[in-house]
Enzyme design. Structure first.
Site, PDB file in Angstrom:
ATOM      1  CG  ASP A 125       8.390  26.616  26.423  1.00 29.45           C
ATOM      2  OD1 ASP A 125       8.598  25.441  26.070  1.00 29.45           O
ATOM      3  OD2 ASP A 125       8.789  27.603  25.775  1.00 29.45           O
ATOM      4  CG  ASN A 172       6.347  25.972  22.940  1.00 30.07           C
ATOM      5  OD1 ASN A 172       5.145  26.116  22.781  1.00 30.07           O
ATOM      6  ND2 ASN A 172       6.847  25.034  23.732  1.00 30.07           N
ATOM      7  N   GLY A 210      11.987  35.228  29.625  1.00 33.90           N
ATOM      8  CA  GLY A 210      10.885  34.543  28.950  1.00 33.90           C
ATOM      9  C   GLY A 210      10.476  33.254  29.658  1.00 33.90           C
ATOM     10  CE  LYS A 260      11.124  28.726  22.746  1.00 33.30           C
ATOM     11  NZ  LYS A 260      11.018  28.193  24.100  1.00 33.30           N
ATOM     12  CB  SER A 283      16.466  20.200  18.695  1.00 32.91           C
ATOM     13  OG  SER A 283      15.163  19.866  19.117  1.00 32.91           O
ATOM     14  CG  LEU A 284      17.728  15.745  22.979  1.00 34.89           C
ATOM     15  CD1 LEU A 284      17.815  15.587  24.493  1.00 34.89           C
ATOM     16  CD2 LEU A 284      18.361  14.550  22.281  1.00 34.89           C
ATOM     17  CB  SER A 285      12.025  18.496  19.463  1.00 34.90           C
ATOM     18  OG  SER A 285      11.991  19.313  20.614  1.00 34.90           O
ATOM     19  CD  GLU A 319      -5.893  33.167  28.707  1.00 36.34           C
ATOM     20  OE1 GLU A 319      -6.893  32.432  28.633  1.00 36.34           O
ATOM     21  OE2 GLU A 319      -5.309  33.455  29.784  1.00 36.34           O
ATOM     22  CB  THR A 365      17.448  43.411  36.218  1.00 46.53           C
ATOM     23  OG1 THR A 365      18.704  43.086  35.605  1.00 46.53           O
ATOM     24  CG2 THR A 365      17.066  44.848  35.914  1.00 46.53           C
TER      25      THR A 365
END
Ligand code: ATR
Length: 275
Positions: free
Chosen positions: A102, A87, A128, A66, A15-17, A78, A151
């Site tokens: 996101d 997230n 997602g 998540k 992760s770069l967070s 919401e 699908t």
């Protein structure tokens, strides 16, 4: 006292967070740190309780937690309800509130491009990530959004829920020239030699083609679009903006996203100018 923030996921080492949020804390003189925590699914409840006990000020959640974090939170914004995924978590002193930044992160990065709300948008994928983007585009008033997916049933369901249209992959391929914004949200492209999720044969020159993947910076899908003289947009912008929205919720400060996109792009071995 020094505040602390975290990102939990499995895996988490990539992760770069932490780099991004620590950079922003330092840039704004905030006495805080952000740490990656490796949490496996069976440990999630204990990990959350431990973070609460240790006074976490807020955190991000990445795969595969998540959805599974939701029952532990006090309430959801919401955006998180609509996506049934969280997230970002904020703490207001009493409650842990779940958000999803996101989709809005993607839409902000799209808005940095010369696009208008009337353009025809095609989303490839119905998982997602596509869900967050479809709802965020509609919230941002993009008028004409279509979803296509391997699908078809999932494309149809997402289109009905988000007020969009649905096409089969075959029909989307045939009418590809109608779309001036094309957004690739599937996991196809993480591997270098994977096939494209849709044929780009009928792509119009000058369309904007986006991929939410940022590592590699240029997926085979984006390379193929570039060969057709389209403008390409990788997932670095979405990554930075989703983080910037979370950072603002935690600190009230809007960080410098443009500079961070440049730094992250270079960190991933890319050239910002040619992004
Ligand atoms: P995410 O939350 O990352 O979007 P997801 O919910 O598992 O992940 O959704 C993955 C998306 O990628 C779906 O749209 C999936 O298509 P299906 O609904 O048909 O499964 C799409 N996807 C995954 N692998 C694919 C492949 N090899 N070709 C085409 N689409 C693929």
């Amino acid at each position: 006292m020094k505040k602390w923030y975290a990102v939990i996921g499995d895996p988490i080492a990539h992760s770069l967070s932490p780099f991004m949020h620590d950079y922003w804390f330092e840039e704004h003189g905030i006495d805080a740190t952000y740490i990656p925590v490796h949490v496996q699914p069976f440990e999630l409840e204990n990990a959350f309780n431990a973070m609460k006990t240790l006074g976490v000020s807020g955190f991000n959640i990445t795969l595969p937690h998540k959805q599974s974090i939701i029952p532990f939170l006090s309430k959801l914004d919401e955006t998180a309800v609509v996506m049934n995924a969280v997230n970002t978590v904020t703490f207001n002193g009493r409650q842990y509130i779940g958000w999803n930044t996101d989709g809005d992160g993607f839409v902000r990065s799209l808005s940095a491009q010369p696009v208008t709300l009337n353009e025809k948008v095609l989303i490839i994928g119905a998982g997602g990530a596509a869900r967050g983007i479809a709802f965020a585009l509609k919230r941002a008033n993009y008028k004409d959004v279509t979803i296509t997916n391997r699908t078809y049933r999932r494309a149809k369901e997402l289109a009905e829920a988000s007020g969009s249209s649905a096409l089969t992959i075959k029909d989307a391929e045939l009418s590809l020239a109608d779309f001036s914004i094309i957004i690739q949200t599937t996991s196809v492209g993480l591997a270098k030699d994977e096939a494209l999720p849709i044929s780009l044969e009928n792509l119009s020159i000058g369309s904007l083609v986006a991929d939410i993947i940022y590592n590699p910076l240029e997926t085979p899908f984006l390379k193929a679009a570039q060969e057709k003289n389209c403008t390409i947009m990788n997932g670095v912008g979405m990554f930075v903006y989703q983080g910037a929205i979370a950072f603002e919720k935690w600190t009230g400060i809007k960080p410098d996203t443009e500079k961070m996109i440049e730094i992250i792009t270079e960190k991933l071995g890319g050239n910002y100018v040619n992004r």
